[in-house]
Design a protein around this motif. Structure first.
Motif, PDB file in Angstrom:
ATOM      1  N   UNK A 111       0.813  -1.223   0.000  1.00 41.78           N
ATOM      2  CA  UNK A 111       0.000   0.000   0.000  1.00 41.78           C
ATOM      3  C   UNK A 111       0.846   1.273   0.000  1.00 41.78           C
ATOM      4  N   UNK A 112       2.172   1.158  -0.087  1.00 40.50           N
ATOM      5  CA  UNK A 112       3.022   2.333   0.098  1.00 40.50           C
ATOM      6  C   UNK A 112       2.741   3.429  -0.929  1.00 40.50           C
ATOM      7  N   UNK A 113       2.709   3.077  -2.215  1.00 39.90           N
ATOM      8  CA  UNK A 113       2.549   4.097  -3.262  1.00 39.90           C
ATOM      9  C   UNK A 113       1.220   4.828  -3.141  1.00 39.90           C
ATOM     10  N   UNK A 114       0.152   4.081  -2.867  1.00 37.75           N
ATOM     11  CA  UNK A 114      -1.159   4.716  -2.721  1.00 37.75           C
ATOM     12  C   UNK A 114      -1.206   5.584  -1.477  1.00 37.75           C
ATOM     13  N   UNK A 115      -0.605   5.110  -0.384  1.00 37.13           N
ATOM     14  CA  UNK A 115      -0.574   5.900   0.853  1.00 37.13           C
ATOM     15  C   UNK A 115       0.177   7.209   0.632  1.00 37.13           C
ATOM     16  N   UNK A 116       1.307   7.128  -0.064  1.00 34.09           N
ATOM     17  CA  UNK A 116       2.095   8.323  -0.360  1.00 34.09           C
ATOM     18  C   UNK A 116       1.295   9.295  -1.224  1.00 34.09           C
ATOM     19  N   UNK A 117       0.545   8.756  -2.170  1.00 34.85           N
ATOM     20  CA  UNK A 117      -0.312   9.580  -3.032  1.00 34.85           C
ATOM     21  C   UNK A 117      -1.341  10.332  -2.191  1.00 34.85           C
ATOM     22  N   UNK A 118      -1.977   9.641  -1.258  1.00 33.54           N
ATOM     23  CA  UNK A 118      -2.980  10.273  -0.396  1.00 33.54           C
ATOM     24  C   UNK A 118      -2.353  11.373   0.474  1.00 33.54           C
ATOM     25  N   UNK A 119      -1.132  11.148   0.974  1.00 36.41           N
ATOM     26  CA  UNK A 119      -0.481  12.134   1.829  1.00 36.41           C
ATOM     27  C   UNK A 119      -0.054  13.365   1.029  1.00 36.41           C
ATOM     28  N   UNK A 120       0.373  13.158  -0.211  1.00 35.28           N
ATOM     29  CA  UNK A 120       0.706  14.300  -1.078  1.00 35.28           C
ATOM     30  C   UNK A 120      -0.549  15.140  -1.331  1.00 35.28           C
ATOM     31  N   UNK A 121      -1.680  14.472  -1.609  1.00 33.48           N
ATOM     32  CA  UNK A 121      -2.951  15.189  -1.773  1.00 33.48           C
ATOM     33  C   UNK A 121      -3.304  15.968  -0.515  1.00 33.48           C
ATOM     34  N   UNK A 122      -3.165  15.305   0.638  1.00 32.49           N
ATOM     35  CA  UNK A 122      -3.477  15.929   1.920  1.00 32.49           C
ATOM     36  C   UNK A 122      -2.604  17.155   2.158  1.00 32.49           C
ATOM     37  N   UNK A 123      -1.315  17.042   1.859  1.00 35.24           N
ATOM     38  CA  UNK A 123      -0.375  18.127   2.098  1.00 35.24           C
ATOM     39  C   UNK A 123      -0.605  19.291   1.134  1.00 35.24           C
ATOM     40  N   UNK A 124      -0.800  18.963  -0.139  1.00 38.68           N
ATOM     41  CA  UNK A 124      -0.957  20.006  -1.157  1.00 38.68           C
ATOM     42  C   UNK A 124      -2.273  20.753  -1.009  1.00 38.68           C
ATOM     43  N   UNK A 125      -3.372  19.996  -0.964  1.00 38.38           N
ATOM     44  CA  UNK A 125      -4.689  20.630  -0.923  1.00 38.38           C
ATOM     45  C   UNK A 125      -5.128  20.973   0.499  1.00 38.38           C
ATOM     46  N   UNK A 126      -4.916  20.046   1.441  1.00 35.39           N
ATOM     47  CA  UNK A 126      -5.400  20.245   2.799  1.00 35.39           C
ATOM     48  C   UNK A 126      -4.628  21.282   3.585  1.00 35.39           C
ATOM     49  N   UNK A 127      -3.431  21.632   3.115  1.00 33.87           N
ATOM     50  CA  UNK A 127      -2.635  22.626   3.832  1.00 33.87           C
ATOM     51  C   UNK A 127      -2.348  23.855   2.970  1.00 33.87           C
ATOM     52  N   UNK A 128      -1.543  23.685   1.924  1.00 33.80           N
ATOM     53  CA  UNK A 128      -1.085  24.829   1.147  1.00 33.80           C
ATOM     54  C   UNK A 128      -2.231  25.561   0.445  1.00 33.80           C
ATOM     55  N   UNK A 129      -2.977  24.849  -0.402  1.00 33.78           N
ATOM     56  CA  UNK A 129      -4.055  25.490  -1.161  1.00 33.78           C
ATOM     57  C   UNK A 129      -5.200  25.911  -0.248  1.00 33.78           C
ATOM     58  N   UNK A 130      -5.501  25.093   0.773  1.00 35.01           N
ATOM     59  CA  UNK A 130      -6.579  25.432   1.698  1.00 35.01           C
ATOM     60  C   UNK A 130      -6.303  26.753   2.419  1.00 35.01           C
TER      61      UNK A 130
END
Length: 290
Positions: free
Chosen positions: A209-228
């Motif tokens: 599950x590593x690649x998918x987990x990393x994908x979700x964390x990148x989404x979380x970091x990019x959208x949930x923090x910076x863009x938000x």
């Protein structure tokens, strides 16, 4: 539909989706790895975009930026990750709504900021709703350890302390500068945590599950923090802080929908408890008169 409503709905969708992204990120990562990666990626985005804003800060500003960074971002990132190993993402999002209530309490205890009777009633109602939510969640999901809900509550207290510090000591610092300063202070500690979390091992990096987990964390970091943060700043500018804070009421709706789609259980009494909490948040968020 006016622009402010568009921004409010977009922000609610982004922040309301953060809790399911944490849950999915935990499929291939430990809470320590998830929290550290979230901070490092978000920090890199913000630092790259705004590091020039730090040059005019005083030593006093830096001190409070470091403290608010650890309270408002560093510790909560790990607390939420650990909490969601045992409780549903929807429940975590609802408990997160306690931030305004805890802000009122800490403002009074630490900074002698007085509140109205309506706000005090809101605090009491909010905590009654929290108790209802935790007790009903524990009976609905007997296989989950609802003591982990305390981690979310601790995180909301830390968020509230950070908000009060920013109001008290960083009032004249631009919001973007505060965000950049916060993450600059906590990126190195987060990297140290990542080093000692066994992240750089074949067992983790080659996990199913590593690649998918990393994908979700990148989404979380990019959208949930910076863009938000950009969305929120624009929303405050085009409306009012009171209108912008109403995102607190919409986030749990989004998170509950994601949770139900992901197979999480949510019964009638939990819905009632959620309404009680949001009523408490609404009352505690009314304008101070005291």
């Amino acid at each position: 539909m006016s622009k402010k409503w568009v921004y409010l709905l977009m922000l609610s969708l982004v922040w309301g989706s953060s809790f399911i992204l944490i849950k999915k990120g935990l499929l291939g990562l430990t809470p320590l790895q998830l929290g550290a990666l979230r901070i490092i990626i978000s920090g890199f985005i913000l630092f790259t975009a705004g590091f020039k804003r730090l040059k005019n800060l005083t030593k006093k500003d830096i001190k409070w930026l470091i403290i608010s960074g650890f309270l408002g971002t560093f510790f909560p990132a790990f607390l939420f990750a650990y909490a969601e190993t045992e409780i549903d993402s929807a429940v975590a999002s609802i408990l997160n709504s306690l931030v305004p209530i805890n802000t009122i309490i800490i403002g009074f205890v630490a900074f002698k900021m007085f509140s109205s009777k309506k706000q005090i009633i809101g605090v009491v109602i909010g905590f009654l709703g929290t108790l209802m939510l935790i007790l009903n969640g524990a009976s609905l999901n007997p296989d989950q350890n609802y003591l982990y809900a305390i981690m979310v509550i601790i995180a909301t207290v830390m968020y509230a302390a950070s908000v009060n510090i920013i109001k008290r000591h960083l009032q004249n610092i631009p919001p973007v500068t505060i965000a950049v300063g916060n993450f600059t202070a906590i990126m190195i500690p987060a990297f140290i945590v990542l080093l000692y979390s066994d992240f750089f091992t074949s067992e983790v990096l080659e996990g199913v599950h590593f690649k998918m987990s990393l994908f979700y964390i990148v989404l979380l970091s990019l959208f949930g923090t910076a863009i938000a943060k950009i969305f929120f700043n624009k929303l405050v500018q085009m409306s009012t802080p009171v209108f912008a804070s109403s995102v607190t009421y919409l986030m749990p709706i989004v998170a509950v929908v994601w949770g139900l789609l992901d197979g999480e259980l949510f019964n009638f009494w939990q819905a009632i408890a959620t309404c009680v909490i949001l009523i408490g948040v609404y009352l505690s968020n009314t304008k101070r008169i005291g």
